[in-house]
Design a protein around this motif. Sequence first.
Motif, PDB file in Angstrom:
ATOM      1  N   ASP A 126       0.957  -1.184  -0.010  1.00 49.11           N
ATOM      2  CA  ASP A 126       0.052   0.079  -0.035  1.00 49.11           C
ATOM      3  C   ASP A 126       0.878   1.137   0.072  1.00 49.11           C
ATOM      4  O   ASP A 126       2.155   1.375   0.396  1.00 49.11           O
ATOM      5  N   TRP A 127       0.294   2.241  -0.333  1.00 52.36           N
ATOM      6  CA  TRP A 127       1.026   3.561  -0.405  1.00 52.36           C
ATOM      7  C   TRP A 127       1.008   4.289   0.741  1.00 52.36           C
ATOM      8  O   TRP A 127       1.984   5.194   1.132  1.00 52.36           O
ATOM      9  N   GLN A 129       1.630   4.493   4.626  1.00 48.81           N
ATOM     10  CA  GLN A 129       2.497   3.863   5.499  1.00 48.81           C
ATOM     11  C   GLN A 129       1.793   3.934   6.861  1.00 48.81           C
ATOM     12  O   GLN A 129       1.770   2.738   7.748  1.00 48.81           O
ATOM     13  N   ARG A 152       5.334  -0.734   1.717  1.00 45.11           N
ATOM     14  CA  ARG A 152       5.025   0.557   1.220  1.00 45.11           C
ATOM     15  C   ARG A 152       5.472   0.508  -0.459  1.00 45.11           C
ATOM     16  O   ARG A 152       6.399   0.368  -0.791  1.00 45.11           O
TER      17      ARG A 152
END
Length: 338
Positions: A126-127, A129, A152
Motif C-alpha cells: 500500500d502507499w 504508511q 510501502r
Amino acid sequence: MTEPVQPVQFVEPVRPAERLRAALARLLDGLPPSQAGPAVERLIAHYRGATPTDAPILRDRADVAAYAAYRMPATFAAARAALGAFADAVPGWAPAGHTDLGGGTGAAAWAVGATWAGTRPVTVLDWAQPALDLGREIAAADPALHGARWLRARIGAALNLDPVDLVTVSYVLNELSVADRAALVDAASAAAQNVVIVEAGTPDGYARVIEARDRLIGAGFRIAAPCPHSAACPIAPGTDWCHFSARVSRSSLHRQVKGGSLPYEDEKFSYVAATRRPAGPAPARVVRRPQIRKGQVLLDLCESDERLVRTTVTKRHGELYKAARDADWGDPWPPYGP
C-alpha cells in the motif's frame, strides 16, 4: 488416591471475523468520538475517490484507526464472499502464497485466512504508511498473519511483483487512472496464478470489474466466479450492473456516523475471480435477491450459455424447491454438492 477425571469442555475456536471485530474495537479505545466521527466522514468523502499522491489522505494513526474501524468489516465481508465463491470453484486448492495490492490495513489478508485454513507467506502492499503500520498492529490478533510483510509501494504503473499463487485487489481500482488500472491488472496477471478483484457494487464499480475481467481473459485466465462462463458479460452496457451483497454487523461507530438504528448493513460489491488452474464455475449464478412466493421461488440467473434468465422453482420440484427457498443472492445454482 486418584483424582476424578474432569470432563473435557469443548471451546469453539474464535473465528477470524470475531477476532477482527475485537481488534478493531480496541483501536478506538482512547479515540474521542468527536474525533472519530468527523475523521470517518472526511475520509468517506475523499479517500476512495482520490488517486494517491505524495501526501496520502490517510494522514496519521487517528485517521487510519477511524477509517479501519468503519470500513474494514465491510471490506472483509465483501472479500470473504468473493473468495468463498472462488474456493467453491476450485475445491481442494488453497493458496501457497498471497499478495494483497493496495491492501491498506489488511482486510483481504484476513479474508484469505478466513477462507483457507493454515498459514502462507502474505505480503500487503500500500502507499499509505500509517495504514500499513496499523495493519501490522491489528494482524497480531490473527495467527495466520503473524509472518506477514507490510510494504510501502505505489500501486499502479511500474509495479513489479514477485511470482505468487494468489493476488487480491479490493476497493483499489477506483483510486487509479485508467492507465494505472490496466497496468495493475497486467502486473497481477503476470505474477499470479489466481487473481480476485473486488470493487464497490455500483455501476462504475461493475464497469471497472468488467474492464479488469476482459484483461484477465485476454491474458489467458479463465473465470471461476461469479460468472458461469468466460465469455462476454450478457448485460448490455448501461442497462444494469452485476453486483452482490454481504451483511455486515454495525459497530457503535457505524451507528454514530450514519445515525442508523439497525444492527447491520448490507455491503454491495462487484467482483471477479480468475485462475490459470482447472476450475468448475457454477452452472448458473443467482444474480438478484430471490423472490419467495406462495409455493414458488423466482430466481434470476446468469447461466453458462451466456444468458440472463428467470426461472421458477415450485413445490413440484421437491428437494430443488427446498434448496431454492434457502438460496441467496450470489449463490451458485443449483447448489454445489449433494
